[in-house]
Design an enzyme around this catalytic site. Structure first.
Site, PDB file in Angstrom:
ATOM      1  NE  ARG A  23      47.621  36.305  44.529  1.00  0.00           N
ATOM      2  CZ  ARG A  23      47.871  35.338  43.581  1.00  0.00           C
ATOM      3  NH1 ARG A  23      48.096  35.759  42.405  1.00  0.00           N
ATOM      4  NH2 ARG A  23      47.800  34.084  44.070  1.00  0.00           N
ATOM      5  N   GLY A  24      45.538  40.113  42.205  1.00  0.00           N
ATOM      6  CA  GLY A  24      44.197  39.972  41.318  1.00  0.00           C
ATOM      7  C   GLY A  24      43.044  39.144  42.108  1.00  0.00           C
ATOM      8  CD  GLU A  25      44.183  33.639  42.942  1.00  0.00           C
ATOM      9  OE1 GLU A  25      44.206  33.327  43.784  1.00  0.00           O
ATOM     10  OE2 GLU A  25      44.801  33.100  41.888  1.00  0.00           O
ATOM     11  CG  ASP A  26      43.785  38.545  47.612  1.00  0.00           C
ATOM     12  OD1 ASP A  26      43.338  37.648  47.659  1.00  0.00           O
ATOM     13  OD2 ASP A  26      44.854  39.026  48.246  1.00  0.00           O
ATOM     14  CB  THR A  27      41.954  43.635  45.400  1.00  0.00           C
ATOM     15  OG1 THR A  27      43.141  44.112  44.443  1.00  0.00           O
ATOM     16  CG2 THR A  27      42.203  43.480  46.721  1.00  0.00           C
ATOM     17  NE  ARG A  28      42.483  40.470  37.810  1.00  0.00           N
ATOM     18  CZ  ARG A  28      43.679  40.841  37.205  1.00  0.00           C
ATOM     19  NH1 ARG A  28      43.582  41.816  36.402  1.00  0.00           N
ATOM     20  NH2 ARG A  28      44.644  40.328  37.546  1.00  0.00           N
ATOM     21  N   GLY A  55      51.697  34.447  35.816  1.00  0.00           N
ATOM     22  CA  GLY A  55      52.431  33.082  36.102  1.00  0.00           C
ATOM     23  C   GLY A  55      53.617  33.493  37.031  1.00  0.00           C
ATOM     24  CD  GLU A  89      53.252  43.864  39.513  1.00  0.00           C
ATOM     25  OE1 GLU A  89      52.348  43.289  38.572  1.00  0.00           O
ATOM     26  OE2 GLU A  89      52.530  44.265  40.582  1.00  0.00           O
TER      27      GLU A  89
END
Length: 502
Positions: A23-28, A55, A89
């Site tokens: 999840r990009g917002e958490d760990t990117r 999206g 995914e």
């Protein structure tokens, strides 16, 4: 494994070692970026969707990238289940696991595995919000979350130091990739008979816990045999590790750090945890291979007693001396013998000529050459690479030198191969033998550049192509026989320039 890549400009034909689902917002910008960096430093080709705008509908390129990856690493973070993209995914990853045997490694990053498995707690709250909107897909998502969360993985609440966690995951991925990679056919000449006999000694189906010892002369192929067997059977165990160069590691950095590394590998628990080895390993079925053991006490120090491991566990010890195995009270012992004449000729020719027919003249010369290798695969490879592409008269010249040496030994043969190197290659060879064996490749390159004032990359590649070094786990490794030869050359050079009165 190839150089790393991101998804920018992705080709549908491109294949990857690892797909990172997160999840990009958490760990990117934090954990996942550090993990990606650690993987690329090990020359692992990792797919990271750092260019795609997410999206509700997953990009088809991602589904294709998952299919073309050998391993999927899933970073379950608090917000993972709030993303339809992440869940799609995950469904694709589970499908690839079932249909093509993709390896899946879950990472529980600040979430409890039970909450992912049951979709409970705050993780479940996030999932429930999506479930209301996407009822048709929800059951499929639930099944995928439950299935993956039951797999063995990594937990940030257990390995609390994030830098340690990143490195341990990268090592786990690298090891799995290393043993997924097929051994070249020419490496297996004369090996199958050893594999069949050792596998029969392992009795994989038995619930007994015991040790198997493999011994033989230096360069005879013990490690190659053991690594092939490891690839074939490790998937039948709960925990597994292949510890190479035990003797060299013990000399360089001691056994304490190696013991901690082993403990982390077979338990997936932070090495700094106060929990005992027995409590950590519990009833797990463990497969451990220790390569190049010099003393029996090393094994006792590294793993303790067999009562620490669950039913069906196997410990394999590889050494040059049978006495080490008897001192360890190994349950079963196997000796790896040298190659027979026909096998030796086949292996030598594969390195000297590749797929080409050598012709009658070269065939006669090859028969003369392999006599001096005494069936030892390592020497056959070195000689094959050394003579590859050379004219018959060059072969004759080399044979005349070898046959003119009284009591010819392997170090003397290797010295001839060293003499055939170019000037810069010789300097790099001696520096690695003297100072840099087993050192990280990046540090080796920087050190060589500083010492010799010329770019070392070409010379390193040349030595690797001639099998004088190997690049393993991003470390430059030179065989003991070659290192001994190099150090003797350095010693003789120094003794000649040292003033006699000193």
């Amino acid at each position: 494994m190839a150089a790393s890549s991101s998804s920018s400009g992705i080709s549908l034909e491109e294949k990857y070692d690892v797909f990172l689902s997160f999840r990009g917002e958490d760990t990117r910008l934090g954990f996942t970026s550090h993990l990606y960096s650690a993987l690329t430093k090990r020359n692992v080709r990792a797919f990271l969707d750092d260019q795609l705008i997410r999206g509700e509908h997953i990009n088809p390129s991602l589904l294709n990238a998952i299919e073309r990856s050998k391993i999927a690493v899933i970073v379950f973070s608090p917000g993972y289940a709030s993303s339809t993209w992440c869940l799609e995914e995950l469904v694709q990853i589970v499908r690839c696991k079932k249909e093509q045997g993709q390896i899946v490694i879950p990472v529980f990053y600040h979430v409890e595995p039970r909450h992912v498995r049951r979709q409970s707690g705050s993780f479940g709250d996030e999932f429930a919000k999506l479930e209301e909107r996407f009822m048709e897909q929800a059951d499929q998502w639930r099944t995928a979350l439950t299935e993956v969360a039951t797999l063995s993985g990594w937990d940030s609440d257990v390995v609390r130091h994030e830098a340690v966690l990143v490195q341990q995951i990268a090592s786990d991925v690298y090891d799995k990739l290393n043993y997924l990679s097929p051994v070249k056919d020419k490496e297996l000449v004369g090996v199958k008979k050893h594999i069949d006999k050792i596998e029969s000694l392992l009795c994989i189906g038995s619930k007994d816990v015991f040790t198997v010892g493999i011994w033989g002369t230096v360069g005879v192929g013990k490690s190659t045999v053991a690594s092939v067997i490891y690839r074939r059977v490790y998937g039948q165990f709960d925990r597994y590790c292949f510890i190479d160069n035990v003797r060299q590691r013990a000399q360089r950095s001691g056994l304490i750090s190696l013991r901690e590394e082993i403990l982390s590998s077979i338990t997936f628990v932070d090495k700094n945890s106060p929990v005992s080895t027995k409590e950590k390993s519990g009833s797990k079925k463990v497969f451990m291979v220790f390569d190049d053991v010099k003393q029996s006490g090393q094994i006792e120090f590294l793993i303790g007693g067999l009562d620490l491991f669950g039913p069906g566990s196997r410990i394999v010890i590889i050494t040059r001396q049978e006495k080490v195995l008897t001192d360890c009270r190994v349950d079963k012992i196997y000796k790896v013998e040298g190659l027979l004449h026909a096998e030796a000729l086949m292996l030598f020719n594969s390195y000297a000529f590749g797929d080409h027919n050598p012709g009658e003249r070269y065939s006669e010369l090859s028969t003369r050459v392999i006599v001096h290798a005494k069936g030892v695969p390592f020497i056959l490879k070195i000689l094959g690479c050394f003579l590859s592409g050379k004219r018959p008269q060059d072969w004759e010249s080399t044979l005349n030198i070898i046959e003119g040496i009284p009591n010819v030994t392997f170090p003397k043969i290797l010295k001839i191969c060293y003499d055939g190197l170019e000037g810069r290659e010789k300097k790099i060879f001696l520096d690695i033998a003297s100072l840099l064996n087993g050192v990280d490749k990046d540090l080796v390159e920087r050190t060589l550049q500083a010492r010799n004032n010329f770019p070392p990359e070409k010379g390193i590649n040349a030595l690797a192509n001639k099998h004088l070094i190997t690049i393993t786990n991003n470390k430059v490794v030179m065989h003991d026989l070659l290192q001994k030869t190099g150090r003797e050359i350095v010693w003789h050079k120094c003794s000649k320039i040292t003033p006699s009165h000193l």
